[in-house]
Design an enzyme around this catalytic site. Structure first.
Site, PDB file in Angstrom:
ATOM      1  N   ASP A   9       0.804  -1.153   0.169  1.00 45.04           N
ATOM      2  CA  ASP A   9      -0.028  -0.230   0.033  1.00 45.04           C
ATOM      3  C   ASP A   9       0.961   1.296  -0.262  1.00 45.04           C
ATOM      4  O   ASP A   9       1.832   1.252   0.664  1.00 45.04           O
ATOM      5  CB  ASP A   9      -0.987   0.062   1.290  1.00 45.04           C
ATOM      6  N   ASP A 327      14.176 -69.169 -14.492  1.00 45.28           N
ATOM      7  CA  ASP A 327      15.074 -68.026 -15.077  1.00 45.28           C
ATOM      8  C   ASP A 327      15.146 -68.432 -16.474  1.00 45.28           C
ATOM      9  O   ASP A 327      15.290 -69.526 -16.750  1.00 45.28           O
ATOM     10  CB  ASP A 327      16.505 -68.623 -14.040  1.00 45.28           C
ATOM     11  N   ASN A 335      20.286 -60.934 -25.680  1.00 43.47           N
ATOM     12  CA  ASN A 335      21.007 -59.574 -25.649  1.00 43.47           C
ATOM     13  C   ASN A 335      22.043 -59.235 -26.914  1.00 43.47           C
ATOM     14  O   ASN A 335      22.287 -58.134 -27.111  1.00 43.47           O
ATOM     15  CB  ASN A 335      21.356 -59.167 -24.244  1.00 43.47           C
ATOM     16  N   ASP A 344      14.214 -57.077 -23.807  1.00 42.98           N
ATOM     17  CA  ASP A 344      13.118 -56.527 -23.278  1.00 42.98           C
ATOM     18  C   ASP A 344      11.807 -57.070 -23.607  1.00 42.98           C
ATOM     19  O   ASP A 344      10.861 -57.193 -23.103  1.00 42.98           O
ATOM     20  CB  ASP A 344      13.215 -54.934 -23.223  1.00 42.98           C
ATOM     21  N   GLU A 370      16.756 -61.571 -15.529  1.00 40.94           N
ATOM     22  CA  GLU A 370      15.833 -62.601 -16.061  1.00 40.94           C
ATOM     23  C   GLU A 370      15.527 -63.743 -15.323  1.00 40.94           C
ATOM     24  O   GLU A 370      15.014 -64.798 -15.644  1.00 40.94           O
ATOM     25  CB  GLU A 370      16.808 -63.357 -17.256  1.00 40.94           C
TER      26      GLU A 370
END
Lengths: 474, 474
Positions: A9, A327, A335, A344, A370
């Site tokens: 103000d 497994d 891979n 994946d 895995e």
């Protein structure tokens, strides 16, 4: 310390009077004598709330609102403007520019203080639900949508005959694209269904009938997170302050002004939806903590305590349960030959086959690169053995199609199997170790087969998807 | 539907009168004519709240409370008892046995309805924070402690001169072992520090000064989760209902009765602490979602989005960053020779060495069984290469001591290194792939060394903790 408030103000006397009021209401107060000084202080000190004169010496009220809205991280800073003269047009402009409220010279202190409390309550209610941005991203939670993805759902409850009702409903529909329902109080119990974003309770007399409904909705298990807007009848403006303390998120202190409602409502819809999204993020984030992002299976963190629970239940019910460690065989070759993305895909497909071929009560978890853990409650030796054979067969039978090798790649599983009989007393760790040894035996026996740990007296059989009892290193 | 309430009363007229009141207040009502019937219905229907006559035909009120408390999952069911005759002794016994409130024949409807709202609000406020038991266990969150682990922290604020104040404070100290402070209203702003469990606001006159403070504390960012108990002055009982609607968790409608306060307070302390624990569980659970439980490092889920963020920053700042993939050499041999527990010790120790030897700004994450990701912002080729060499050396230099092999086992790391230069435009996925290939090259070059992806023109050097540029499959 109940809240830090910044006063802006240009007139020293005004600042002093307001500061005394706020300090005696237990607030910590800071002061600025211009808009620019206020903006600098706000950025630096991050107060909980700002009260600014609508007649700042260096900028228009609307410009001050906009500057605050445009500052990084300050768009949610609650702002109350105080007008020295009533100016409805400027008031509406400031509300539209982001001020939470604009109070005229006739507004008394109780309204100002109730508004403060309400804004402080709402502004920080969701803070603790707010995830750190890093965590949000890590958990894959979506960015906040900018606009309303679905139309605002609004219910208006007129507590009696009401002027402006039809026009208000119409304006919300046309201006905000809202879905608006008008519900009589008598129909609340059965008619307030679905998930409205905002309920507008409009009192039509001075008795304040709407306040009871307001308190009730705020306390209701199903409606506590609603946006609640209270419209005081013009002859009962004093009820507006009470409404805020009873849990209203916003008020119209002067009857049902369709224009003001249309200006105020979007903020309540946004607040409610943001809060809803934060709560959903929490839930999703916690779910994510116990699942494997690649396969959607439970993760190791979830699986191990789950075994402890199965163990407890097995002791109570005196029923056996089975533990399988599965497994993938020669997974490294997948891979190495086709890359990690192919690996994946194989993991995802095998996980899906496991899920489709086990019971809802069985737990399937990915506990290593895995390696999968399957826990089967209420399962005896024969049933566990059949399940293990079936799993071996269904993985080996059908090659996994890859983007990198559309003809598919053949993968197989080795499974180690251990049984918790009602007589046994060893814990889940011992059972895991037995299953691990049985898995080792299955690998040793040529892979693509299951072996059971020698607990129950089972005659040895062998190889190619069949199950035999396995000793340590057998 | 704003709440489901079960009425238990042997007298049909009483049930009808109460049902009409509750139905017109928008509640759904079920009825039972005896304690046994009520208990069966409660177990089956799980209402949100129970109102029972203190004069049930088949059991004492206290026995009904105890039976409810002892039922599985019903200990938190809010219960209000209605006495046909005022009986202070039976009232206190019922409160101690678990009733949330006991209302006498003189209590008016507004008090009953305000109490209902308050109980419904509190009973379900934390439901959405409550984790499923499985998730709690999976995240390793502690069981709820049975007793107060630390003394209850209580602040009493008398709004004026007050009878019974010293006695009340004394009783809370001796009976509950509470730490009690008395704070004058004028000292609230500076004196209400620390984290009290409960604030008792005791009005001493009929003006209801305490209600303003109550609403204020409830709205304050720092105190919203406090337990708040309001004590109405005996001449202003009617304020008690307002206090509940303003956010009081409990009220004493008849002045500061030290005994009643001591009976009521433990529930508010427990409620506040439970809510606090649930919120802490949420935060811990979400942290757990992005960390690897074994090593405490960030997990894969966190690391990958973090890379995207580094990438954005690198583009903005035009500064390079480095990505290292570190993989333990022949880790399987550790597991095979010494068991999984030994492998876990190796991983934990290597993680600790990495953390100790990198900067706070670097991200270290475990992204696979024995694979670590290290992201280094604002890091050029030379610095990244030196860091990789240092990491290789500090892991290889000192054998990891194991419980299974106190003399220690020697482990080594191979590291693949890729650099994001300001000029490059490929995303983090491409950089990951480059680091992965460089890691493969390091493995191929004999392990225990680092290789850098051939982005910057670096002359090849080799082997034994040194770094050389590595081509695809080099």
């Amino acid at each position: 310390m109940t809240g830090r408030i910044l006063i802006a103000d240009g007139v020293p006397t005004n600042r002093i009077v307001l500061r005394v009021k706020l300090t005696s209401a237990f607030y910590d107060v800071q002061q600025a004598s211009s808009g620019a000084e206020a903006l600098a202080l706000i950025r630096q000190e991050r107060p909980d709330l700002v009260i600014a004169s609508a007649d700042l010496p260096d900028m228009e009220a609307e410009a001050f609102c906009s500057a605050l809205q445009a500052s990084a991280g300050l768009a949610d800073m609650p702002l109350i403007l105080l007008q020295r003269q009533t100016d409805p047009q400027a008031r509406m402009a400031a509300l539209a520019a982001g001020a939470e409220d604009v109070l005229g010279p006739q507004a008394d202190d109780s309204v100002l203080l109730a508004r403060l409390r309400s804004l402080l309550r709402d502004a920080h209610a969701e803070d603790e639900l707010r995830l750190r941005e890093d965590t949000r991203r890590a958990l894959g939670l979506a960015e906040a949508p900018r606009a309303f993805e679905t139309p605002p759902q609004v219910v208006i409850v007129p507590m009696g005959p009401l002027r402006g009702l039809a026009e208000a409903a119409c304006r919300l529909r046309t201006r905000l694209g809202a879905v608006v329902r008008v519900l009589r109080p008598a129909d609340i119990r059965t008619g307030l269904t679905g998930q409205p974003d905002v309920v507008v309770i409009a009192d039509s007399g001075g008795a304040g009938d709407g306040l009871g409904l307001l308190a009730q909705l705020r306390a209701s298990p199903g409606f506590r997170h609603l946006g609640l807007v209270y419209v005081a009848a013009p002859e009962a403006r004093h009820l507006a302050a009470s409404a805020l303390d009873l849990g209203a998120n916003d008020i119209l202190a002067d009857g049902l002004d369709p224009e003001e409602l249309a200006v105020r409502l979007p903020r309540q819809v946004a607040r409610k939806r943001t809060a809803e999204r934060l709560r959903a993020d929490m839930r999703d984030g916690l779910r994510a903590a116990v699942t494997d992002p690649l396969t959607g299976l439970y993760n190791r963190r979830y699986a191990l305590p789950h075994l402890a629970r199965l163990e407890e239940r097995a002791v109570q019910t005196r029923r056996p349960y089975a533990l399988l460690l599965a497994d993938l065989d020669h997974f490294k070759q997948v891979n190495d030959s086709y890359g990690h993305a192919a690996g994946d895909q194989v993991l995802t497909e095998v996980a899906a086959r496991l899920m489709q071929n086990l019971r809802a009560a069985d737990l399937v978890a990915r506990i290593g690169g895995e390696e999968f853990l399957i826990a089967m409650p209420d399962t005896g030796a024969d049933q566990a053995r059949r399940s293990a054979e079936r799993i071996c067969a269904l993985v080996a039978a059908q090659p996994v199609a890859l983007r990198e090798a559309p003809q598919g790649v053949r993968v197989t599983l080795s499974i180690g199997l251990a049984l918790r009989t009602p007589e046994a007393t060893e814990g889940p760790e011992a059972l895991l170790l037995q299953a691990d040894r049985a898995l080792y035996a299955a690998k040793h026996a040529g892979r693509n087969c299951a072996r059971m740990a020698p607990l129950a007296p089972v005659p040895p059989r062998c190889s190619g998807g069949s199950v035999a009892a396995a000793g340590r290193g057998a």
